[in-house]
Design an enzyme around this catalytic site. Structure first.
Site, PDB file in Angstrom:
ATOM      1  N   HIS A  27     -13.653   9.276   4.122  1.00 30.46           N
ATOM      2  CA  HIS A  27     -13.933   9.507   5.528  1.00 30.46           C
ATOM      3  C   HIS A  27     -14.334  10.979   5.718  1.00 30.46           C
ATOM      4  O   HIS A  27     -14.227  11.784   4.799  1.00 30.46           O
ATOM      5  CB  HIS A  27     -12.711   9.164   6.380  1.00 30.46           C
ATOM      6  CG  HIS A  27     -12.586   7.702   6.617  1.00 30.46           C
ATOM      7  ND1 HIS A  27     -11.687   6.902   5.932  1.00 30.46           N
ATOM      8  CD2 HIS A  27     -13.250   6.866   7.455  1.00 30.46           C
ATOM      9  CE1 HIS A  27     -11.820   5.657   6.350  1.00 30.46           C
ATOM     10  NE2 HIS A  27     -12.750   5.599   7.268  1.00 30.46           N
ATOM     11  N   TYR A  57     -15.385  -4.446   7.781  1.00 30.38           N
ATOM     12  CA  TYR A  57     -13.981  -4.047   7.818  1.00 30.38           C
ATOM     13  C   TYR A  57     -13.349  -4.473   9.148  1.00 30.38           C
ATOM     14  O   TYR A  57     -12.244  -5.015   9.187  1.00 30.38           O
ATOM     15  CB  TYR A  57     -13.906  -2.527   7.650  1.00 30.38           C
ATOM     16  CG  TYR A  57     -12.507  -1.962   7.619  1.00 30.38           C
ATOM     17  CD1 TYR A  57     -11.727  -2.095   6.477  1.00 30.38           C
ATOM     18  CD2 TYR A  57     -11.972  -1.304   8.717  1.00 30.38           C
ATOM     19  CE1 TYR A  57     -10.451  -1.569   6.440  1.00 30.38           C
ATOM     20  CE2 TYR A  57     -10.695  -0.770   8.685  1.00 30.38           C
ATOM     21  CZ  TYR A  57      -9.939  -0.911   7.544  1.00 30.38           C
ATOM     22  OH  TYR A  57      -8.672  -0.395   7.510  1.00 30.38           O
ATOM     23  N   THR A 101      -5.943   5.341  15.155  1.00 30.07           N
ATOM     24  CA  THR A 101      -7.232   6.023  15.161  1.00 30.07           C
ATOM     25  C   THR A 101      -7.520   6.547  13.752  1.00 30.07           C
ATOM     26  O   THR A 101      -6.780   6.244  12.805  1.00 30.07           O
ATOM     27  CB  THR A 101      -7.194   7.166  16.198  1.00 30.07           C
ATOM     28  OG1 THR A 101      -8.510   7.668  16.336  1.00 30.07           O
ATOM     29  CG2 THR A 101      -6.262   8.296  15.778  1.00 30.07           C
ATOM     30  N   GLY A 114       0.828  -1.212   0.000  1.00 27.66           N
ATOM     31  CA  GLY A 114       0.000   0.000   0.000  1.00 27.66           C
ATOM     32  C   GLY A 114       0.852   1.247   0.000  1.00 27.66           C
ATOM     33  O   GLY A 114       0.441   2.287   0.515  1.00 27.66           O
ATOM     34  N   ARG A 118     -14.890  12.038  17.291  1.00 25.63           N
ATOM     35  CA  ARG A 118     -13.818  11.305  16.620  1.00 25.63           C
ATOM     36  C   ARG A 118     -12.473  11.921  16.979  1.00 25.63           C
ATOM     37  O   ARG A 118     -12.371  13.126  17.260  1.00 25.63           O
ATOM     38  CB  ARG A 118     -13.982  11.361  15.088  1.00 25.63           C
ATOM     39  CG  ARG A 118     -15.165  10.598  14.529  1.00 25.63           C
ATOM     40  CD  ARG A 118     -15.005   9.099  14.624  1.00 25.63           C
ATOM     41  NE  ARG A 118     -16.139   8.398  14.031  1.00 25.63           N
ATOM     42  CZ  ARG A 118     -17.277   8.102  14.680  1.00 25.63           C
ATOM     43  NH1 ARG A 118     -17.430   8.452  15.946  1.00 25.63           N
ATOM     44  NH2 ARG A 118     -18.253   7.458  14.066  1.00 25.63           N
ATOM     45  N   TRP A 145     -23.364  15.031   6.938  1.00 24.30           N
ATOM     46  CA  TRP A 145     -24.160  13.876   7.376  1.00 24.30           C
ATOM     47  C   TRP A 145     -24.283  13.751   8.886  1.00 24.30           C
ATOM     48  O   TRP A 145     -23.349  14.069   9.622  1.00 24.30           O
ATOM     49  CB  TRP A 145     -23.508  12.598   6.865  1.00 24.30           C
ATOM     50  CG  TRP A 145     -23.356  12.525   5.379  1.00 24.30           C
ATOM     51  CD1 TRP A 145     -23.948  13.317   4.430  1.00 24.30           C
ATOM     52  CD2 TRP A 145     -22.534  11.596   4.664  1.00 24.30           C
ATOM     53  NE1 TRP A 145     -23.552  12.938   3.176  1.00 24.30           N
ATOM     54  CE2 TRP A 145     -22.691  11.877   3.282  1.00 24.30           C
ATOM     55  CE3 TRP A 145     -21.702  10.533   5.040  1.00 24.30           C
ATOM     56  CZ2 TRP A 145     -22.033  11.152   2.291  1.00 24.30           C
ATOM     57  CZ3 TRP A 145     -21.042   9.812   4.068  1.00 24.30           C
ATOM     58  CH2 TRP A 145     -21.204  10.113   2.700  1.00 24.30           C
TER      59      TRP A 145
HETATM   60  P1  GDP Z   1     -16.499   6.359  10.854  1.00 22.33           P
HETATM   61  O1  GDP Z   1     -15.462   7.002  11.740  1.00 22.33           O
HETATM   62  O2  GDP Z   1     -16.248   4.928  10.570  1.00 22.33           O
HETATM   63  O3  GDP Z   1     -17.898   6.584  11.369  1.00 22.33           O
HETATM   64  O4  GDP Z   1     -16.370   7.022   9.404  1.00 22.33           O
HETATM   65  P2  GDP Z   1     -16.502   8.467   8.736  1.00 22.33           P
HETATM   66  O5  GDP Z   1     -15.218   9.192   8.867  1.00 22.33           O
HETATM   67  O6  GDP Z   1     -16.997   8.207   7.359  1.00 22.33           O
HETATM   68  O7  GDP Z   1     -17.631   9.253   9.517  1.00 22.33           O
HETATM   69  C1  GDP Z   1     -17.445   9.852  10.770  1.00 22.33           C
HETATM   70  C2  GDP Z   1     -18.651  10.684  11.166  1.00 22.33           C
HETATM   71  O8  GDP Z   1     -18.723  11.850  10.332  1.00 22.33           O
HETATM   72  C3  GDP Z   1     -20.011   9.981  11.037  1.00 22.33           C
HETATM   73  O9  GDP Z   1     -20.804  10.352  12.140  1.00 22.33           O
HETATM   74  C4  GDP Z   1     -20.568  10.593   9.750  1.00 22.33           C
HETATM   75  O10 GDP Z   1     -21.977  10.569   9.682  1.00 22.33           O
HETATM   76  C5  GDP Z   1     -20.050  12.021   9.853  1.00 22.33           C
HETATM   77  N1  GDP Z   1     -20.057  12.778   8.586  1.00 22.33           N
HETATM   78  C6  GDP Z   1     -20.609  14.012   8.405  1.00 22.33           C
HETATM   79  N2  GDP Z   1     -20.501  14.410   7.141  1.00 22.33           N
HETATM   80  C7  GDP Z   1     -19.819  13.449   6.478  1.00 22.33           C
HETATM   81  C8  GDP Z   1     -19.391  13.320   5.122  1.00 22.33           C
HETATM   82  O11 GDP Z   1     -19.606  14.174   4.274  1.00 22.33           O
HETATM   83  N3  GDP Z   1     -18.693  12.183   4.807  1.00 22.33           N
HETATM   84  C9  GDP Z   1     -18.430  11.218   5.745  1.00 22.33           C
HETATM   85  N4  GDP Z   1     -17.715  10.133   5.368  1.00 22.33           N
HETATM   86  N5  GDP Z   1     -18.851  11.317   7.027  1.00 22.33           N
HETATM   87  C10 GDP Z   1     -19.538  12.407   7.390  1.00 22.33           C
END
Ligand code: GDP
Length: 312
Positions: free
Chosen positions: A183, A140, A168, A14, A213, A206
């Protein structure tokens, strides 16, 4: 256990991705003897025979497995078949090939999503397999948990000095900025940048913004990987994190500020929130002398610069 880096041949699986390219930068800076790697167009790591052939011909001394099918909350929950199958194939082929040529030092990278949805926060390594997983990234996580146990099995059955580490949420140059599969952090960079450029008054993101996080810059992770290969030798996986987290809502405001988006942010609550929180307990790696150095603000600014120069 220290690796003789100037004389070592290191295979980075990778090597062209977000994590692998950071590890290559760190290896080059450390003056490693030789780095080998193949792009996915040259070698499909899901292809067992091709992978066994390539690795047995290259004969690396050290293997770092930073290859995986990765994606954000939507990709992961929409394509569980590929997320489970591809990741199991990739990691198993790499480890079997490394075993076949007697590689004694191998580092396997996973993710903090391996821990149970309701794990006590900050999450200690000992929480692994103590409860049900977060459904949106279960496929995953299952693959990565299998990888951790495959490492342990090789240690136990063949006495290999193989290790695994669980970072993380990572970010940095070469991230995936595709809005459907990325992400949250790269998605925010892109959404706010495009809104700024087009003059859009609002950006819709979203979920509720409430989940928390933790974000670590890949260059910090890469330093941790080299340190672990030098001095960590245990069957137990080890966490690599920043040490603090923040609500997604606050991340959105910070990215908007770094990018220079002045409009309003709207939340599409029909989209999933995922895990409520996943902050890693990093006391074990900190006790080994590693600490991250790139603040979220600085890391965001440099990643945004990279995005503007290379993607936008
Ligand atoms: P996770 O850490 O596995 O949940 O992966 P993500 O990084 O995709 O999402 C983290 C959080 O960010 C979740 O609560 C999503 O709903 C939120 N989120 C808000 N807007 C977005 C977006 O535009 N894209 C993604 N990927 N996540 C979003």
């Amino acid at each position: 256990m220290r690796i003789d880096w100037p004389n070592a041949k290191v295979y980075v699986a990778g090597h062209n991705g977000l994590v692998g390219s950071a590890i290559v930068r760190a290896l080059e800076a450390a003056g490693v003897g030789e780095i080998v790697g193949w792009r996915s167009a040259e070698l499909d790591l899901r292809d067992r025979e091709a992978t066994m052939d390539a690795i047995s011909q290259a004969r690396p001394d050290v293997v770092i497995d930073a290859a995986a099918k990765v994606g954000g909350i939507m990709a992961n929950s929409t394509y569980p078949v590929e997320f489970l199958k591809d990741n199991i194939l990739i990691q198993t082929n790499i480890m079997d090939a490394a075993h076949a040529i007697d590689v004694d030092r191998l580092l396997f990278l996973g993710s903090s999503c391996i821990y149970p949805r309701h794990a006590t926060q900050p999450i200690r390594e000992s929480s692994l397999m103590t409860g049900p997983l977060e459904p949106t990234n279960q496929a995953y996580a299952m693959a990565k948990i299998s990888g951790i146990y495959y490492i342990e099995a090789h240690r136990e059955q063949y006495g290999r000095h193989w290790i695994s580490a669980m970072p993380t949420n990572l970010y940095g140059p070469k991230d995936n900025f595709d809005l459907e599969t990325s992400h949250v952090l790269p998605a925010f960079i892109r959404r706010f940048h495009e809104a700024k450029v087009s003059g859009a008054p609002t950006v819709t993101v979203w979920g509720t913004g409430a989940p928390r996080r933790e974000f670590l810059h890949v260059d910090d992770l890469a330093q941790a990987c080299l340190m672990l290969l030098d001095c960590y030798d245990s069957p137990e996986t080890i966490n690599v994190g920043w040490g603090e987290d923040l609500p997604i809502r606050e991340l959105a405001e910070t990215v908007a500020d770094v990018v220079g988006f002045k409009g309003t942010i709207e939340w599409d609550t029909s989209k999933p929130d995922g895990m409520p929180r996943k902050l890693l307990d990093t006391s074990r790696i900190n006790a080994l002398g590693w600490k991250p150095g790139i603040t979220l603000r600085d890391g965001l600014a440099s990643t945004y610069e990279w995005y503007v120069a290379n993607v936008a």
